[in-house]
Design an enzyme around this catalytic site. Sequence first.
Site, PDB file in Angstrom:
ATOM      1  N   LEU A  77      -5.685  -7.643   0.299  1.00 31.04           N
ATOM      2  CA  LEU A  77      -6.953  -7.925   1.362  1.00 31.04           C
ATOM      3  C   LEU A  77      -6.088  -8.762   2.445  1.00 31.04           C
ATOM      4  O   LEU A  77      -6.245  -8.171   3.813  1.00 31.04           O
ATOM      5  CB  LEU A  77      -7.804  -8.843   0.841  1.00 31.04           C
ATOM      6  CG  LEU A  77      -8.944  -9.433   1.799  1.00 31.04           C
ATOM      7  CD1 LEU A  77      -9.651  -8.485   2.530  1.00 31.04           C
ATOM      8  CD2 LEU A  77      -9.691 -10.340   1.052  1.00 31.04           C
ATOM      9  N   THR A  78      -5.323  -9.675   2.245  1.00 31.60           N
ATOM     10  CA  THR A  78      -4.643 -10.630   3.323  1.00 31.60           C
ATOM     11  C   THR A  78      -3.585  -9.832   4.023  1.00 31.60           C
ATOM     12  O   THR A  78      -2.834  -9.054   3.253  1.00 31.60           O
ATOM     13  CB  THR A  78      -4.172 -11.998   2.607  1.00 31.60           C
ATOM     14  OG1 THR A  78      -5.249 -12.683   1.929  1.00 31.60           O
ATOM     15  CG2 THR A  78      -3.520 -12.946   3.925  1.00 31.60           C
TER      16      THR A  78
ATOM     17  N   GLY B  97      -5.809 -14.170   6.911  1.00 30.82           N
ATOM     18  CA  GLY B  97      -6.591 -13.814   5.505  1.00 30.82           C
ATOM     19  C   GLY B  97      -8.304 -14.213   5.496  1.00 30.82           C
ATOM     20  O   GLY B  97      -8.970 -13.729   5.230  1.00 30.82           O
ATOM     21  N   SER B  98      -8.480 -15.337   6.314  1.00 29.41           N
ATOM     22  CA  SER B  98      -9.782 -15.911   6.380  1.00 29.41           C
ATOM     23  C   SER B  98     -10.640 -14.960   7.084  1.00 29.41           C
ATOM     24  O   SER B  98     -11.843 -14.582   6.685  1.00 29.41           O
ATOM     25  CB  SER B  98      -9.815 -17.106   7.167  1.00 29.41           C
ATOM     26  OG  SER B  98      -8.849 -18.126   6.466  1.00 29.41           O
TER      27      SER B  98
ATOM     28  N   ARG C 254       4.877 -45.871 -21.099  1.00 30.51           N
ATOM     29  CA  ARG C 254       5.508 -46.628 -20.033  1.00 30.51           C
ATOM     30  C   ARG C 254       5.135 -48.104 -19.936  1.00 30.51           C
ATOM     31  O   ARG C 254       4.030 -48.352 -20.055  1.00 30.51           O
ATOM     32  CB  ARG C 254       5.492 -45.991 -18.667  1.00 30.51           C
ATOM     33  CG  ARG C 254       6.225 -46.485 -17.490  1.00 30.51           C
ATOM     34  CD  ARG C 254       7.646 -46.221 -17.748  1.00 30.51           C
ATOM     35  NE  ARG C 254       8.452 -46.447 -16.570  1.00 30.51           N
ATOM     36  CZ  ARG C 254       9.692 -46.624 -16.330  1.00 30.51           C
ATOM     37  NH1 ARG C 254      10.428 -46.048 -17.451  1.00 30.51           N
ATOM     38  NH2 ARG C 254      10.126 -46.844 -15.346  1.00 30.51           N
TER      39      ARG C 254
ATOM     40  N   GLY D 147       5.307 -42.655 -11.530  1.00 30.20           N
ATOM     41  CA  GLY D 147       6.511 -43.610 -10.676  1.00 30.20           C
ATOM     42  C   GLY D 147       7.649 -42.497 -10.129  1.00 30.20           C
ATOM     43  O   GLY D 147       7.303 -41.344 -10.048  1.00 30.20           O
ATOM     44  N   GLY D 148       8.767 -43.042 -10.326  1.00 26.02           N
ATOM     45  CA  GLY D 148       9.794 -42.062  -9.755  1.00 26.02           C
ATOM     46  C   GLY D 148      10.061 -40.746 -10.582  1.00 26.02           C
ATOM     47  O   GLY D 148      10.418 -39.627 -10.167  1.00 26.02           O
TER      48      GLY D 148
ATOM     49  N   GLU E 152      -7.844 -17.599  -2.003  1.00 27.55           N
ATOM     50  CA  GLU E 152      -9.489 -16.917  -2.413  1.00 27.55           C
ATOM     51  C   GLU E 152     -10.482 -17.720  -1.497  1.00 27.55           C
ATOM     52  O   GLU E 152     -11.315 -18.173  -2.082  1.00 27.55           O
ATOM     53  CB  GLU E 152      -9.547 -17.009  -3.788  1.00 27.55           C
ATOM     54  CG  GLU E 152      -8.709 -16.021  -4.610  1.00 27.55           C
ATOM     55  CD  GLU E 152      -9.319 -15.493  -6.006  1.00 27.55           C
ATOM     56  OE1 GLU E 152     -10.301 -15.593  -6.003  1.00 27.55           O
ATOM     57  OE2 GLU E 152      -8.551 -15.377  -6.870  1.00 27.55           O
TER      58      GLU E 152
ATOM     59  N   GLU F 210     -11.951 -24.919   4.029  1.00 24.92           N
ATOM     60  CA  GLU F 210     -12.810 -24.667   5.448  1.00 24.92           C
ATOM     61  C   GLU F 210     -14.046 -23.405   5.233  1.00 24.92           C
ATOM     62  O   GLU F 210     -14.951 -23.559   5.488  1.00 24.92           O
ATOM     63  CB  GLU F 210     -11.868 -24.544   6.602  1.00 24.92           C
ATOM     64  CG  GLU F 210     -11.131 -25.698   7.162  1.00 24.92           C
ATOM     65  CD  GLU F 210     -10.013 -25.955   6.169  1.00 24.92           C
ATOM     66  OE1 GLU F 210      -9.400 -24.958   5.534  1.00 24.92           O
ATOM     67  OE2 GLU F 210      -9.313 -26.959   6.251  1.00 24.92           O
TER      68      GLU F 210
HETATM   69  C1  LIG Z   1       0.606 -17.966  -3.499  1.00 22.67           C
HETATM   70  C2  LIG Z   1      -0.627 -17.117  -2.771  1.00 22.67           C
HETATM   71  C3  LIG Z   1      -1.196 -16.005  -3.292  1.00 22.67           C
HETATM   72  C4  LIG Z   1      -2.061 -15.362  -2.762  1.00 22.67           C
HETATM   73  N1  LIG Z   1      -2.668 -14.059  -3.461  1.00 22.67           N
HETATM   74  C5  LIG Z   1      -3.239 -13.302  -2.745  1.00 22.67           C
HETATM   75  C6  LIG Z   1      -3.793 -11.965  -3.303  1.00 22.67           C
HETATM   76  O1  LIG Z   1      -3.401 -11.742  -4.491  1.00 22.67           O
HETATM   77  N2  LIG Z   1      -4.406 -11.122  -2.479  1.00 22.67           N
HETATM   78  C7  LIG Z   1      -4.724 -11.289  -1.143  1.00 22.67           C
HETATM   79  O2  LIG Z   1      -5.607 -10.443  -0.567  1.00 22.67           O
HETATM   80  N3  LIG Z   1      -4.540 -12.585  -0.616  1.00 22.67           N
HETATM   81  C8  LIG Z   1      -3.688 -13.397  -1.405  1.00 22.67           C
HETATM   82  N4  LIG Z   1      -3.291 -14.863  -0.716  1.00 22.67           N
HETATM   83  C9  LIG Z   1      -3.931 -14.950   0.577  1.00 22.67           C
HETATM   84  C10 LIG Z   1      -4.711 -16.234   0.570  1.00 22.67           C
HETATM   85  O3  LIG Z   1      -5.938 -15.716   0.247  1.00 22.67           O
HETATM   86  C11 LIG Z   1      -4.790 -16.530   2.205  1.00 22.67           C
HETATM   87  O4  LIG Z   1      -3.671 -17.228   2.357  1.00 22.67           O
HETATM   88  C12 LIG Z   1      -6.112 -17.271   2.549  1.00 22.67           C
HETATM   89  O5  LIG Z   1      -7.354 -16.757   2.249  1.00 22.67           O
HETATM   90  C13 LIG Z   1      -5.892 -18.040   4.054  1.00 22.67           C
HETATM   91  O6  LIG Z   1      -5.622 -16.965   4.816  1.00 22.67           O
HETATM   92  P1  LIG Z   1      -4.221 -17.313   5.746  1.00 22.67           P
HETATM   93  O7  LIG Z   1      -3.164 -17.722   5.040  1.00 22.67           O
HETATM   94  O8  LIG Z   1      -4.118 -16.000   6.929  1.00 22.67           O
HETATM   95  O9  LIG Z   1      -4.856 -18.436   6.827  1.00 22.67           O
HETATM   96  P2  LIG Z   1      -5.702 -18.281   8.053  1.00 22.67           P
HETATM   97  O10 LIG Z   1      -6.715 -17.217   7.819  1.00 22.67           O
HETATM   98  O11 LIG Z   1      -4.755 -17.936   9.195  1.00 22.67           O
HETATM   99  O12 LIG Z   1      -6.436 -19.804   8.420  1.00 22.67           O
HETATM  100  C14 LIG Z   1      -5.336 -20.845   8.768  1.00 22.67           C
HETATM  101  C15 LIG Z   1      -6.259 -22.111   8.879  1.00 22.67           C
HETATM  102  O13 LIG Z   1      -7.159 -21.851   9.904  1.00 22.67           O
HETATM  103  C16 LIG Z   1      -8.373 -22.237   9.103  1.00 22.67           C
HETATM  104  N5  LIG Z   1      -9.382 -21.439   9.975  1.00 22.67           N
HETATM  105  C17 LIG Z   1      -9.647 -20.070   9.852  1.00 22.67           C
HETATM  106  N6  LIG Z   1     -10.812 -19.756  10.468  1.00 22.67           N
HETATM  107  C18 LIG Z   1     -11.540 -20.715  10.344  1.00 22.67           C
HETATM  108  C19 LIG Z   1     -12.662 -20.976  10.849  1.00 22.67           C
HETATM  109  N7  LIG Z   1     -13.737 -19.931  11.239  1.00 22.67           N
HETATM  110  N8  LIG Z   1     -13.441 -22.552  10.740  1.00 22.67           N
HETATM  111  C20 LIG Z   1     -12.749 -23.344  10.349  1.00 22.67           C
HETATM  112  N9  LIG Z   1     -11.407 -23.239  10.027  1.00 22.67           N
HETATM  113  C21 LIG Z   1     -10.680 -21.925  10.078  1.00 22.67           C
HETATM  114  C22 LIG Z   1      -8.068 -21.906   7.604  1.00 22.67           C
HETATM  115  O14 LIG Z   1      -9.136 -22.674   6.931  1.00 22.67           O
HETATM  116  C23 LIG Z   1      -6.952 -22.418   7.563  1.00 22.67           C
HETATM  117  O15 LIG Z   1      -6.917 -23.754   7.406  1.00 22.67           O
HETATM  118  C24 LIG Z   1      -2.567 -15.378  -1.474  1.00 22.67           C
HETATM  119  C25 LIG Z   1      -1.889 -16.683  -0.708  1.00 22.67           C
HETATM  120  C26 LIG Z   1      -0.704 -17.424  -1.475  1.00 22.67           C
HETATM  121  C27 LIG Z   1      -0.492 -18.552  -0.622  1.00 22.67           C
END
Ligand SMILES: Cc1cc2nc3c(=O)[nH]c(=O)nc-3n(C[C@H](O)[C@H](O)[C@H](O)COP(=O)(O)OP(=O)(O)OC[C@H]3O[C@@H](n4cnc5c(N)ncnc54)[C@H](O)[C@@H]3O)c2cc1C
Length: 383
Positions: A126-127, A132-133, A272, A343-344, A367, A371
């Site tokens: 999806l991302t 991603g958000s 410890r 600790g360390g 997921e 926020e």
């Molecule tokens: C190890 C790992 C595994 C993952 N596995 C998957 C997977 O299998 N499939 C998949 O699809 N994705 C996967 N992801 C993606 C993950 O779901 C996204 O990283 C996550 O949803 C956030 O999207 P972004 O990284 O683009 O952050 P962004 O959406 O760019 O957000 C950046 C910051 O802005 C904040 N923000 C954004 N919009 C708003 C708003 N309207 N109000 C307030 N704050 C906001 C966010 O909360 C965040 O703090 C994975 C990520 C990682 C790191």
Amino acid sequence: MSDFALSEELSELRATVRAFAREVVAPQIGEFYAREEFPYDIVRRMGEMGLFGLPFPEDVGGMGGDYFALCIAIEELASVDSSVAITLEAAVSLGAMPIHRFGTERQRRQWLPRLCSGEALGAFGLTEPGGGSDAAATRTTARRDGDEWVINGTKAFITNSGTDITEVVTVTAVTDVSAQGRKEISAIIVPSGTPGFTVSKKYSKVGWNASDTRELTFVDCRVPAENLLGEQGRGYAQFLQILDEGRIAIAALATGLSQGCVNESLRYSKERRAFGQPIGDHQAVAFKLADMETRTHLARLAYYDAATRMRAGQPFKKEAAIAKLFSSETAVTNAREATQIHGGYGFMNEFPVARMWRDSKILEIGEGTSEVQRILIAREMGV
Ligand SMILES: Cc1cc2nc3c(=O)[nH]c(=O)nc-3n(C[C@H](O)[C@H](O)[C@H](O)COP(=O)(O)OP(=O)(O)OC[C@H]3O[C@@H](n4cnc5c(N)ncnc54)[C@H](O)[C@@H]3O)c2cc1C
């Protein structure tokens, strides 16, 4: 009020997975983590135990359990290690579940038996690199050409997408744009190895180092039209449902990590010694342990509540978001406190709490970030 007493079946499952986590995962996972290597043999054994088939019906190779059972298994694995726990979580709730929930009978019969056995892994893309958000901002496209979809775009951070046993990735893509500029998003099943579908090398991550996370690129990637998952244009609604459920599973994972921090810290605080007594006898340490235990207990109640509602067919969106928000923040806090108690040594990679500290932060991001959970909760409250 929900009844949180676990059935005999779930209690047995918990005991079995707990024993597996302690006896099989704990002694070897640190090595895989250090080498950033996917633990194929552990995953194979999890498959033999039926963990990948837990919430699926028996006629497609599942165990005939439910999502609660999956969450119990994830919690127990995560109390020892999060990489194996997220491998199970993503394979089931993101890889196989969309096909089970929305797939045609043919798609279910084609993919689910091997996904349920753990012989094959599925992933959900999806991302995207651009975000991603804001999932509706998807840029990946799928254009219909005769009896095929032609997919172009990039997906970022996709779990389980590039292992030797990954066989399928479901991706969201824009399949149409209305005259008003509104995107129609659909989900499409792409088998691994399809020409035009490239899996990048693994990311170098802060945590979850024994789990597989990749970027995926699609360049004129053609799949048959029948690979559409469910109805055209329903992709957005489908993944919102999948993510609601997935939040309960991530909450279970965060609860497990929080419990692991308690277990490791309790043991260490008895061994410890400082100033002539076990460090646990110093009230400042004892209070940390009490607070860690309290938060973990509440996190567990929150995800049990959401899972119980889901099982009863009641609305659970708000409760799932609350569970995910609270448990992930608990995991980060508990991991920080566990490191402090050690600790360390807590800063040394050979100690499990160091791994837990590294693994905790992503729980506030994946997921749906914290926020995003707060936005969902406020929306459900009618704010
Ligand atoms: C190890 C790992 C595994 C993952 N596995 C998957 C997977 O299998 N499939 C998949 O699809 N994705 C996967 N992801 C993606 C993950 O779901 C996204 O990283 C996550 O949803 C956030 O999207 P972004 O990284 O683009 O952050 P962004 O959406 O760019 O957000 C950046 C910051 O802005 C904040 N923000 C954004 N919009 C708003 C708003 N309207 N109000 C307030 N704050 C906001 C966010 O909360 C965040 O703090 C994975 C990520 C990682 C790191």
